[in-house]
Design a protein around this motif. Structure first.
Motif, short mmCIF file in Angstrom:
data_model
loop_
_atom_site.label_atom_id
_atom_site.label_comp_id
_atom_site.label_asym_id
_atom_site.label_seq_id
_atom_site.Cartn_x
_atom_site.Cartn_y
_atom_site.Cartn_z
N SER A 20 9.92 4.61 -27.51
CA SER A 20 9.72 3.89 -27.36
C SER A 20 8.66 3.79 -26.89
CB SER A 20 10.28 2.85 -26.53
OG SER A 20 10.08 1.90 -26.15
N GLY A 23 3.11 4.67 -27.82
CA GLY A 23 3.10 3.67 -28.56
C GLY A 23 1.17 3.38 -28.38
N GLY A 25 0.28 1.94 -26.61
CA GLY A 25 -0.51 1.33 -25.65
C GLY A 25 -0.96 3.48 -25.04
N TYR A 103 2.06 -7.54 -32.76
CA TYR A 103 2.22 -5.26 -32.37
C TYR A 103 2.19 -4.94 -34.27
CZ TYR A 103 4.01 -0.53 -29.54
OH TYR A 103 3.33 0.68 -29.56
N MET A 238 10.39 -5.76 -20.78
CA MET A 238 10.72 -6.10 -22.13
C MET A 238 11.42 -6.28 -23.57
SD MET A 238 8.04 -6.37 -25.21
CE MET A 238 6.70 -5.42 -24.06
N VAL A 240 13.36 -3.45 -22.94
CA VAL A 240 14.17 -2.39 -24.43
C VAL A 240 14.90 -1.68 -23.33
CG1 VAL A 240 12.29 -0.40 -25.01
CG2 VAL A 240 12.15 -2.64 -25.99
N SER A 328 7.46 2.48 -31.37
CA SER A 328 7.77 1.29 -30.43
C SER A 328 8.32 0.10 -30.72
CB SER A 328 6.79 0.91 -29.55
OG SER A 328 6.45 1.97 -29.29
N SER A 331 11.91 -0.27 -31.25
CA SER A 331 12.73 -0.34 -29.87
C SER A 331 12.39 -1.49 -29.48
CB SER A 331 12.07 0.48 -28.65
OG SER A 331 10.86 0.60 -28.42
N1 PFF Z 1 5.18 1.29 -24.40
C1 PFF Z 1 5.31 0.88 -26.41
C2 PFF Z 1 3.42 1.47 -25.79
O1 PFF Z 1 2.81 2.08 -25.67
O2 PFF Z 1 2.43 1.41 -27.16
C3 PFF Z 1 4.92 -0.82 -26.07
C4 PFF Z 1 6.00 -1.27 -26.08
C5 PFF Z 1 6.65 -1.01 -26.41
C6 PFF Z 1 5.83 -1.83 -24.63
C7 PFF Z 1 8.27 -1.54 -26.36
C8 PFF Z 1 7.00 -2.59 -24.43
C9 PFF Z 1 7.71 -2.25 -25.31
F1 PFF Z 1 9.18 -2.96 -24.87
#
Ligand code: PFF
Length: 455
Positions: A20, A23, A25, A103, A238, A240, A328, A331
């Motif tokens: 998760s 990603g 990010g 996303y 979020m 998650v 991701s 999740s």
């Molecule tokens: N952490 C994931 C990324 O870096 O792409 C993006 C993400 C996934 C953000 C799940 C928030 C989340 F709840």
């Protein structure tokens, strides 16, 4: 109410949580932010933010999820009955849904670029474009592609379909099994690309840019960007982490898990920097080409086009991005899916379809905002940019702030300490330090992100 599911193994729960966190990010946003914010100094700030703020807030979410053993809304209903705290959870579900709308679209582009790398379409005609013409060629291809109606839509829908199949499998047979397979794949591809990038001519200049800090570049904005990046890349704010930790067994060591997840996420960001900066400097491409979508869909194809076997490196890279993105998206989807199961007693199948089928239409709005709906503006932003802005700059920090305030000041006494020490069975848990950070430093820092983003 449905029977509460759990992850089957320690390694599986770490793979799923790391999946998760890692990603778009880490693979895309991090190098672009590093470039915008002056290189190595940003990297150092980002690592500090992950360790000092990311890990404690992650622990607040883990404790809330495992202590409440419910979905993002249900944990507040259970632990703070009769209060309005459940609104924080509801905002988490909302922000998850908003993030999913765009996303999914970017993940769809990634899939399309993977297909076009494998079938060679992306690199057709590069021989006649000449070195100078490559940037123009790939820019035109990207604009044509994202601006068209059907192709990006269809690939977004395929990605949504993949998510449906995985999520229908449930926590163990869907999410955990997928993560166990895909996380090793991700690291193998990363290491392969690292070797290629570091052996390019003049790779050293890119490495130096990335690792040699210039502290004069740091200002308030850099700090705020590093903090925002730390929260986003750890999947904080979020619901998650609350949802996933509600599937952790009672014996899971939350402190250790949070450090592993945070360090792995940082490691991937650093490896991406070591792949992207040498590749870009080696071919004399400039900093401007690192911004936004251009980095992934124009600059990197330009780099690949200059290597032997462009399609192979390109396919490997987009496979890496796809793997990172899918673990991701799954999740994020799990947040509203779990909420429907626990709140409304839906079967898993019904919850998955209720969440994902409307997403086909909602993400279509985002996808079309690059083409036929480009002129539709909300507060001056396109639909895509508006959703990105609202979720990243507003919803995500608001939920993170709510969780810190609740866990720091209002949660049942001893909840955090009990969860961090597995009800007293672990010695040496860092409860006082974590409590201090969650009570004071994290809420202050997160509030600053919100304020700074709007001035
Ligand atoms: N952490 C994931 C990324 O870096 O792409 C993006 C993400 C996934 C953000 C799940 C928030 C989340 F709840």
């Amino acid at each position: 109410m449905s029977e509460k599911q759990q992850f089957a193994s320690k390694i599986g729960l770490i793979a799923a949580t790391v999946g998760s966190a890692i990603g778009l990010g880490n693979v895309w946003r991090f190098p672009a932010e590093t470039q915008t914010n002056g290189g190595a100094a940003f990297l150092i700030l980002y690592i500090v933010c992950v360790l000092v703020l990311g890990v404690p807030v992650m622990l607040a979410e883990f404790s809330l999820g495992r202590g409440g053993r419910s979905d993002a809304i249900g944990v507040f209903r259970k632990l703070a009955p009769g209060s309005l705290w459940w609104i924080v959870g509801a905002l988490g579900v909302l922000s998850a849904y908003v993030i999913l709308m765009y996303y999914m679209v970017v993940t769809g582009w990634t899939l399309e670029y993977l297909v076009q790398s494998v079938d060679g379409a992306l690199y057709s005609g590069i021989g006649t474009a000449g070195t100078e013409g490559l940037a123009g060629l790939f820019t035109e291809r990207m604009n044509d592609y994202v601006g068209s109606t059907w192709s990006p839509l269809i690939f977004t829908w395929i990605v949504i379909g993949l998510n449906i199949v995985i999520l229908m499998g449930g926590v163990q047979k869907g999410i955990e099994r997928l993560s166990n397979v895909l996380m090793p794949v991700l690291f193998v591809i990363l290491l392969l690309m690292l070797v290629v990038s570091l052996t390019l001519p003049d790779a050293g200049a890119g490495v130096a840019y990335f690792l040699d800090p210039d502290f004069s570049k740091i200002d308030a904005r850099t700090v705020i960007s590093a903090l925002g990046q730390a929260l986003f890349s750890l999947s904080i704010g979020m619901g998650v982490l609350v949802t996933y930790s509600s599937y952790y067994p009672a014996s899971t060591r939350l402190g250790r898990t949070s450090v592993i997840v945070a360090l792995t996420s940082v490691l991937v960001a650093v490896l991406m920097g070591l792949i992207i900066f040498p590749a870009v400097t080696s071919f004399g491409l400039d900093g401007e080409s690192m911004r936004g979508a251009t980095l992934i869909f124009v600059t990197l194809p330009e780099v690949f086009a200059r290597l032997p076997l462009p399609w192979l490196w390109s396919a490997l890279f987009f496979a890496l991005l796809l793997v990172a993105a899918i673990t991701s998206t799954v999740s994020i989807c799990e947040v509203p899916v779990a909420a429907l199961q626990d709140r409304c007693g839906y079967s898993r199948r019904r919850a998955v379809l209720t969440v994902l089928l409307p997403l086909t239409a909602l993400s279509a709005l985002c996808s079309l905002s690059f083409g036929p709906l480009a002129d539709v503006k909300i507060l001056g932003y396109t639909i895509f940019d508006f959703l990105d802005m609202v979720s990243t700059n507003l919803l995500l920090p608001a939920v993170a702030l709510g969780i810190c305030l609740y866990m720091g000041w209002f949660a049942p006494k001893g909840l955090l300490a009990d969860e961090l020490s597995n009800n007293g069975s672990l010695r040496g848990s860092a409860t006082p330090a974590v409590t201090f950070l969650i009570r004071y430093l994290a809420p202050l820092a997160i509030a600053l992100i919100v304020v700074f983003n709007y001035i």
